[in-house]
Write a protein that holds these residues in place. Sequence first.
Motif, PDB file in Angstrom:
ATOM      1  N   GLY A  98       0.610  -1.410  -0.091  1.00  0.00           N
ATOM      2  CA  GLY A  98       0.222  -0.331   0.142  1.00  0.00           C
ATOM      3  C   GLY A  98       1.306   0.809   0.112  1.00  0.00           C
ATOM      4  N   THR A  99      -0.017   2.902   0.005  1.00  0.00           N
ATOM      5  CA  THR A  99       0.863   3.211  -0.261  1.00  0.00           C
ATOM      6  C   THR A  99       2.354   3.864   1.514  1.00  0.00           C
ATOM      7  OG1 THR A  99      -1.033   5.280  -1.139  1.00  0.00           O
ATOM      8  CG2 THR A  99       1.162   5.953  -0.312  1.00  0.00           C
ATOM      9  N   LEU A 100       1.507   3.446   2.482  1.00  0.00           N
ATOM     10  CA  LEU A 100       2.137   3.288   3.775  1.00  0.00           C
ATOM     11  C   LEU A 100       2.747   2.382   3.731  1.00  0.00           C
ATOM     12  CD1 LEU A 100       0.132   6.207   5.941  1.00  0.00           C
ATOM     13  CD2 LEU A 100       2.110   6.830   4.100  1.00  0.00           C
ATOM     14  N   ASP A 101       1.963   1.040   4.459  1.00  0.00           N
ATOM     15  CA  ASP A 101       2.110   0.289   4.622  1.00  0.00           C
ATOM     16  C   ASP A 101       2.288  -1.287   3.768  1.00  0.00           C
ATOM     17  OD1 ASP A 101      -0.798   0.915   6.450  1.00  0.00           O
ATOM     18  OD2 ASP A 101       1.726   0.462   7.192  1.00  0.00           O
ATOM     19  N   ASP A 102       3.284  -2.040   4.603  1.00  0.00           N
ATOM     20  CA  ASP A 102       3.076  -3.821   3.826  1.00  0.00           C
ATOM     21  C   ASP A 102       1.726  -4.570   4.236  1.00  0.00           C
ATOM     22  OD1 ASP A 102       6.292  -3.479   1.891  1.00  0.00           O
ATOM     23  OD2 ASP A 102       4.778  -3.107   1.214  1.00  0.00           O
TER      24      ASP A 102
END
Length: 114
Positions: A98-102
């Motif tokens: 994701g943009t902020l998280d994996d």
Amino acid sequence: VQLQASGGGLVEAGGSLRLSCAASENIFSFNSMGWYRQVPGNQRELVARITRDRSTDYADSVKGRFTISRDIAKNTVYLQMNSLKPEDTAVYYCNAAGTLDDYWGQGTLVTVSS
């Protein structure tokens, strides 16, 4: 986000397997979906990745043998593995970036016998 990986198993060298990764959310919402693998004692390495715009990346060691694909309607990503080699033996992990998280699946073991 939950990722459920499946499809691993034991196969002879030269054989094929198809891994599946079912996501609990719309996979189109992620920047990319990918498959990584890890052998005990080694770092996790990228095997294949498909981006939102369907661009793909492959590790040099699997190019021409593995194919990553996706079914957005099923929120599922696949890894078709052909011409398997003993060195492909590893635990394979599904990843959603994701943009902020994996996000990571639980891993599925692939064992290739010689």
